[in-house]
Design an enzyme around this catalytic site. Structure first.
Site, short mmCIF file in Angstrom:
data_model
loop_
_atom_site.label_atom_id
_atom_site.label_comp_id
_atom_site.label_asym_id
_atom_site.label_seq_id
_atom_site.Cartn_x
_atom_site.Cartn_y
_atom_site.Cartn_z
N LYS A 118 0.82 -1.22 0.00
CA LYS A 118 0.00 0.00 0.00
C LYS A 118 0.85 1.26 0.00
CE LYS A 118 -4.48 -1.48 1.57
NZ LYS A 118 -5.51 -1.48 2.60
N LYS A 145 -5.31 -9.77 -7.10
CA LYS A 145 -6.49 -9.86 -6.24
C LYS A 145 -7.58 -8.89 -6.69
CE LYS A 145 -6.36 -7.98 -2.25
NZ LYS A 145 -6.05 -7.47 -0.92
N LYS A 156 -10.75 -3.07 -4.20
CA LYS A 156 -11.54 -1.84 -4.27
C LYS A 156 -10.80 -0.76 -5.03
CE LYS A 156 -13.42 -2.51 0.42
NZ LYS A 156 -13.10 -2.27 1.83
P1 TYM Z 1 -11.06 -4.90 3.77
O1 TYM Z 1 -12.02 -3.81 4.05
O2 TYM Z 1 -9.97 -4.67 2.79
O3 TYM Z 1 -11.85 -6.18 3.26
C1 TYM Z 1 -12.96 -6.70 3.98
C2 TYM Z 1 -12.92 -8.21 3.97
O4 TYM Z 1 -12.95 -8.68 2.62
C3 TYM Z 1 -11.89 -9.59 2.39
N1 TYM Z 1 -11.41 -9.45 1.00
C4 TYM Z 1 -11.36 -10.47 0.14
N2 TYM Z 1 -11.66 -11.78 0.26
C5 TYM Z 1 -11.50 -12.56 -0.83
N3 TYM Z 1 -11.04 -12.08 -2.03
C6 TYM Z 1 -10.73 -10.78 -2.19
N4 TYM Z 1 -10.31 -10.33 -3.36
C7 TYM Z 1 -10.88 -9.91 -1.07
N5 TYM Z 1 -10.66 -8.58 -0.89
C8 TYM Z 1 -11.00 -8.33 0.40
C9 TYM Z 1 -10.81 -9.17 3.38
O5 TYM Z 1 -9.91 -10.23 3.65
C10 TYM Z 1 -11.65 -8.79 4.58
O6 TYM Z 1 -11.96 -9.93 5.35
N6 TYM Z 1 -7.98 -4.94 7.65
C11 TYM Z 1 -9.29 -5.36 7.22
C12 TYM Z 1 -10.43 -4.81 8.04
C13 TYM Z 1 -10.29 -5.00 9.51
C14 TYM Z 1 -10.47 -6.21 10.23
C15 TYM Z 1 -10.29 -5.87 11.60
C16 TYM Z 1 -10.77 -7.51 9.85
C17 TYM Z 1 -10.00 -4.04 10.42
N7 TYM Z 1 -10.01 -4.55 11.68
C18 TYM Z 1 -10.38 -6.84 12.61
C19 TYM Z 1 -10.87 -8.49 10.86
C20 TYM Z 1 -10.67 -8.12 12.21
C21 TYM Z 1 -9.46 -4.90 5.79
O7 TYM Z 1 -8.82 -4.02 5.32
O8 TYM Z 1 -10.47 -5.48 5.13
#
Ligand code: TYM
Length: 340
Positions: A111, A194, A197
């Site tokens: 990032k 991947k 967003k």
């Molecule tokens: P974020 O907002 O990027 O994504 C949310 C969830 O979606 C999953 N994800 C995917 N799964 C499969 N294929 C993909 N291409 C894909 N893109 C995203 C992510 O793995 C996630 O589960 N850091 C985290 C948010 C967070 C969090 C937490 C998660 C903050 N605090 C505590 C668990 C526990 C994040 O950026 O997710």
């Protein structure tokens, strides 16, 4: 029965990867677990956000949760910045985590890119806040996509070091729950990247706000290869795709995985169903299934976003419930640390 916690960033463009890798699993876990689901706005501001758009995106994630089937009467749905325990515990954990640990985080490197000196300090300590999110609720199970695996290992390290440093058994060592056939949904334009967003091309992903026409167009244009779909010889002894096909036909693997996750059928069933068929035939089926699954969610999200008071009520109730769980845990953590 453990406690489940997970979060999704309100950074716009919620997509099929977020749904299949995370939100769909949030829904299934709520039947036999106490679940807490968070819109992680404090994580979102680790990179620049437009305040007005951020506000909308926060409600959009809450709407996606509810529209996908998270029941606000069963599970807690709330906004991270409305529960101060996250920030407070994150500070304590900033003093537990080691720089060496954070230096190994691959997502920061991706990032921050080449301009690392210019990345926010928040982006660097982002996984520490994640550990605080989870541990402020003594959560034991964390459903996420595969890309969060390393962050969850860090949360375990932080819990263990805290317990060791203060000679307590206070924070649980949490288990990642990385389940289903879509733990890593790949871009529709390039099966080696991947689905994300932030991809410049909207054709790389199916958004939860896409219309049926958008979905059809994107699936029609999804990258494939010139061969027909593979037969069962592409699977290993455990009925998973073998290395060879993953490396050589990543787009075929990705689309079959998506089909499998959407249809709740295992890989073997899906591969035999489409064995040696043409992509044009398969894409029609995949399109139909995607529209059938995503359109009701999109419709429900729109309805919820039209009447924001219902969502706001859910988030207010969620905030109070989340606070009532996290406050006593934070209080005890402060006592353990020796705060007065
Ligand atoms: P974020 O907002 O990027 O994504 C949310 C969830 O979606 C999953 N994800 C995917 N799964 C499969 N294929 C993909 N291409 C894909 N893109 C995203 C992510 O793995 C996630 O589960 N850091 C985290 C948010 C967070 C969090 C937490 C998660 C903050 N605090 C505590 C668990 C526990 C994040 O950026 O997710």
């Amino acid at each position: 029965m453990g406690r489940v916690f997970s979060g999704v960033q309100p950074t716009g463009n919620l997509h099929l990867g977020n749904y299949l890798g995370a939100i769909k699993n949030f829904v299934s876990l709520q039947n036999d677990h106490e679940c807490i689901y968070c819109v992680v706005d404090m994580h979102a501001i680790t990179v620049k956000q437009d305040p007005k758009i951020l506000k909308n995106n926060i409600l959009e994630v809450a709407a996606a949760f509810v529209a996908s089937g998270i029941n606000p009467d069963k599970s807690v749905i709330f906004v991270q910045s409305q529960v101060s325990a996250h920030a407070e515990l994150a500070w304590i954990f900033n003093c537990v985590a080691r720089l060496g640990w954070l230096n190994r985080m691959t997502q920061f490197k991706e990032k921050a890119g080449k301009n690392r000196e210019n990345a926010s300090a928040g982006l660097y300590t982002y996984p520490v806040l994640m550990a605080a999110d989870i541990l402020a609720y003594h959560a034991t199970h964390v459903p996420v996509g595969d890309d969060q695996r390393q962050h969850l290992e860090l949360a375990r390290d932080i819990a263990q070091k805290f317990n060791n440093d203060f000679q307590v058994e206070y924070f649980p060592v949490t288990e990642p729950v990385i389940m289903g056939n879509a733990t890593r949904v790949m871009s529709l334009r390039d099966g080696k990247n991947k689905m994300s967003k932030s991809d410049m091309s909207d054709y790389s992903r199916l958004n939860l706000t896409d219309s049926a026409d958008d979905i059809s167009n994107k699936i029609r244009k999804a990258k494939t290869d010139p061969l027909p779909l593979p037969d069962l010889s592409c699977l290993d002894n455990e009925d998973r795709f073998n290395e060879d096909i993953i490396i050589n036909r990543p787009e075929a693997v990705n689309l079959l995985n998506i089909y499998s996750a959407l249809s709740n059928e295992n890989t073997k069933t899906v591969v035999s169903k489409f064995s040696e068929k043409q992509f044009s035939f398969f894409k029609n089926e995949l399109n139909q299934l995607s529209v059938e699954t995503l359109s009701p969610i999109t419709r429900e999200m729109r309805k919820l976003l039209d009447d924001r008071s219902f969502l706001e009520e859910i988030l207010n109730k969620g905030r109070d419930k989340a606070n009532s769980i996290a406050e006593p845990i934070l209080k005890e953590a402060k006592e353990i640390v020796g705060f007065y």
